[in-house]
Design a protein around this motif. Structure first.
Motif, mmCIF file in Angstrom:
data_model
loop_
_atom_site.group_PDB
_atom_site.id
_atom_site.type_symbol
_atom_site.label_atom_id
_atom_site.label_comp_id
_atom_site.label_asym_id
_atom_site.label_seq_id
_atom_site.Cartn_x
_atom_site.Cartn_y
_atom_site.Cartn_z
ATOM 1 N N ALA A 213 0.833 -1.213 0.000
ATOM 2 C CA ALA A 213 0.000 0.000 0.000
ATOM 3 C C ALA A 213 0.866 1.260 0.000
ATOM 4 O O ALA A 213 0.568 2.229 -0.718
ATOM 5 N N VAL A 214 1.928 1.257 0.783
ATOM 6 C CA VAL A 214 2.824 2.415 0.838
ATOM 7 C C VAL A 214 3.534 2.601 -0.504
ATOM 8 O O VAL A 214 3.805 3.736 -0.922
ATOM 9 N N ALA A 215 3.817 1.515 -1.199
ATOM 10 C CA ALA A 215 4.498 1.607 -2.493
ATOM 11 C C ALA A 215 3.574 2.132 -3.588
ATOM 12 O O ALA A 215 4.050 2.552 -4.651
ATOM 13 N N ALA B 112 4.597 3.947 -7.161
ATOM 14 C CA ALA B 112 4.391 3.204 -8.403
ATOM 15 C C ALA B 112 3.309 3.853 -9.252
ATOM 16 O O ALA B 112 2.949 3.337 -10.310
ATOM 17 N N GLY B 113 2.783 4.952 -8.764
ATOM 18 C CA GLY B 113 1.738 5.662 -9.508
ATOM 19 C C GLY B 113 0.433 4.876 -9.558
ATOM 20 O O GLY B 113 -0.365 5.073 -10.462
ATOM 21 N N PHE B 114 0.236 4.032 -8.565
ATOM 22 C CA PHE B 114 -0.964 3.189 -8.503
ATOM 23 C C PHE B 114 -1.214 2.502 -9.855
ATOM 24 O O PHE B 114 -2.334 2.414 -10.335
ATOM 25 N N TRP C 58 1.358 -2.485 -10.259
ATOM 26 C CA TRP C 58 1.297 -2.415 -8.792
ATOM 27 C C TRP C 58 0.088 -3.202 -8.301
ATOM 28 O O TRP C 58 0.199 -3.995 -7.355
ATOM 29 N N GLN C 59 -1.066 -3.013 -8.902
ATOM 30 C CA GLN C 59 -2.265 -3.752 -8.511
ATOM 31 C C GLN C 59 -2.137 -5.234 -8.842
ATOM 32 O O GLN C 59 -2.522 -6.096 -8.056
ATOM 33 N N LEU C 60 -1.592 -5.536 -10.013
ATOM 34 C CA LEU C 60 -1.452 -6.924 -10.453
ATOM 35 C C LEU C 60 -0.532 -7.710 -9.524
ATOM 36 O O LEU C 60 -0.749 -8.909 -9.299
ATOM 37 N N THR C 61 0.457 -7.051 -8.960
ATOM 38 C CA THR C 61 1.399 -7.721 -8.060
ATOM 39 C C THR C 61 0.675 -8.320 -6.865
ATOM 40 O O THR C 61 0.831 -9.509 -6.559
ATOM 41 N N ILE C 62 -0.122 -7.535 -6.176
ATOM 42 C CA ILE C 62 -0.813 -8.043 -4.980
ATOM 43 C C ILE C 62 -1.918 -9.017 -5.374
ATOM 44 O O ILE C 62 -2.124 -10.034 -4.713
ATOM 45 N N ASN C 63 -2.618 -8.721 -6.460
ATOM 46 C CA ASN C 63 -3.701 -9.613 -6.893
ATOM 47 C C ASN C 63 -3.173 -10.994 -7.261
ATOM 48 O O ASN C 63 -3.735 -12.012 -6.860
ATOM 49 N N THR C 64 -2.092 -11.031 -8.024
ATOM 50 C CA THR C 64 -1.521 -12.311 -8.448
ATOM 51 C C THR C 64 -0.956 -13.071 -7.255
ATOM 52 O O THR C 64 -1.197 -14.272 -7.098
#
Length: 136
Positions: free
Chosen positions: A35-37, A41-43, A47-53
């Motif tokens: 979340a802090v990153a 990473a410009g959201f 960035w989203q795919l990293t946590i989702n995967t």
């Protein structure tokens, strides 16, 4: 050593480790770092795919590990309860394989035990007779 022994040992170790508070704390820390990153990473989609995967893969694998440990625990519990039923003079041996019955047959047993509980509450007696397979 059987081929499945490695998976039994592996799944037991993972399930034990996954249930510890430190593992939960590490998961929370990972999410907080992610979340802090976000702003750095410009959201972005990556960035989203990293946590989702990551969470999807871990969840998918944990389903099989948890199911394996649950199956073994349930089987062991059934054996222990079967032994208690077998060893008790007043227990009904017809209850030994309830897990093998159909849903309808289980409902019949459940209804008998619910009636037993009702009669016990109504009479105030701790033990009231139960008929299973015609015996008491």
């Amino acid at each position: 050593m059987q081929k499945s022994d490695w998976f039994t040992r592996f799944s037991s170790a993972i399930a034990t480790y996954a249930g510890r508070p430190i593992t939960f704390a590490m998961a929370v820390a990972t999410v907080l770092i992610w979340a802090v990153a976000g702003p750095f990473a410009g959201f972005s989609d990556v960035w989203q795919l990293t946590i989702n995967t990551g969470t999807t893969i871990i969840t998918f694998l944990m389903v099989f590990i948890i199911q394996n440990t649950q199956n073994r625990d349930t089987a062991a519990l059934h054996i222990k309860i079967d032994e208690l039923i077998r060893a008790s003079d007043k227990a009904h041996n017809s209850l030994l394989d309830l897990e093998e019955l159909t849903e309808e047959e289980l409902c019949e047993f459940r209804e008998k035990y619910e009636a037993l509980a009702r009669r016990s509450r109504e009479t105030g007696k701790a033990k009231v007779p139960l008929e299973v397979d015609g015996d008491t």
